[in-house]
Design a protein around this motif. Sequence first.
Motif, short mmCIF file in Angstrom:
data_model
loop_
_atom_site.label_atom_id
_atom_site.label_comp_id
_atom_site.label_asym_id
_atom_site.label_seq_id
_atom_site.Cartn_x
_atom_site.Cartn_y
_atom_site.Cartn_z
N PHE A 132 0.85 -1.18 0.00
CA PHE A 132 0.00 0.00 0.00
C PHE A 132 0.89 1.23 0.00
N ASN A 133 0.94 1.94 -1.09
CA ASN A 133 1.71 3.17 -1.14
C ASN A 133 0.91 4.30 -0.54
N LEU A 134 1.56 5.03 0.36
CA LEU A 134 0.91 6.22 0.93
C LEU A 134 1.25 7.39 0.02
N ILE A 135 0.30 7.79 -0.82
CA ILE A 135 0.56 8.91 -1.69
C ILE A 135 0.83 10.14 -0.85
N ASN A 136 1.47 11.15 -1.45
CA ASN A 136 1.92 12.32 -0.70
C ASN A 136 0.81 12.97 0.12
N LEU A 137 -0.42 12.88 -0.37
CA LEU A 137 -1.54 13.48 0.35
C LEU A 137 -1.63 12.93 1.77
N PHE A 138 -1.31 11.64 1.94
CA PHE A 138 -1.35 11.01 3.26
C PHE A 138 0.04 10.88 3.89
N SER A 139 1.04 10.64 3.08
CA SER A 139 2.39 10.42 3.58
C SER A 139 2.91 11.63 4.37
N ILE A 140 2.71 12.82 3.82
CA ILE A 140 3.24 14.02 4.47
C ILE A 140 2.56 14.30 5.81
#
Length: 345
Positions: A132-140
């Motif tokens: 599951f990649n955490l796209i930048n919207l959630f990663s940051i």
Amino acid sequence: MSLSFYFKPFIYAFLLTLAITPLMIYFAKKLKFLDIPKDERRVHNKPMPIGGGFGMYLVISFLCLIYLEHDKPLWMLLISSTIIVFSGLYDDKWGLSPKLKFLFQIIAAIFLIIGGVKIEFFTNPFGAEDIFNLINLFSIPITIFWICGITNTINLIDGLDGLAAGISMICAISMFFITENMNHVAVTLLCALVAGSCLGFLPYNFNPAKIFMGDTGALYLGFIISFITIQGVMKQAAILMMFVPVLALGVPVFDTTFAMIRRKLQGKSIVEADKGHLHHRLLAKGLNQRQTVLTLYAISIIFGILANLIADFKSQTGLVISVLIIAIIILIGIYTGMITGKEKK
């Protein structure tokens, strides 16, 4: 790398901090950086030099420049930790509102993210190869939340002589063995520097303390440890690795989490200080400062051992055991009143 590779940096950090802290005591008194007891939460009864964490910041930063590769993550770590330290210095001298503290922490976290330090992905332990990649919207935002959270956990347990420095040292040692086993040389070396510096500070900070680290040191150590946890284990593609630093930092993480829930249940602000922390409760049970601090050291060592054991388990087994351990800790928190504020008779 063999363990002997990290011994020299550890010793240098210890000796330099041991040597520089008397200067911090002198300048704290000279510049009137003093912690004056103003309320019943304080366990000291006379003005004490504060801001001793600045010496640890100087030593660790200097040795980072000597031993670590001068890459983007390092420069961003140095810049962001400087922001944290100077916000802490200002708070120790003049006071800083919780909102401004968080603002500086968010800015510092953003610098780390610019340096590539962020939580990005994890695997599904119950599915074969799913990532599951955490796209930048959630990663940051997740990364900022983690950094600010860990930064403040160390600060919030800094209530007794030697407590924050000793707990930080134990956490750094725990992460040292975990990251060394994963062959993260740079992060492991940073763990050795943090542990050595904390050990060098303790002779002046253990009860009876000659100087307090203040927000300068507590926020700095928390921030550095947050960096270590992300770079050392949380970039691993295994959701189990999310639990490892939580256990390694068990004492400050659970004490702070319980305090926030407790205050919310009591209708108070989650940043409002109280005397419900674990060290306050142990003091209320009749332990003196040294006994309380040593008890919390022992608990922290147990958490560190558990974290190291969990890190070696297979993903599914480790995940189940981690959840069970955390569930038991929560039940203990409820039973003792750490969460509800009402202790069972």
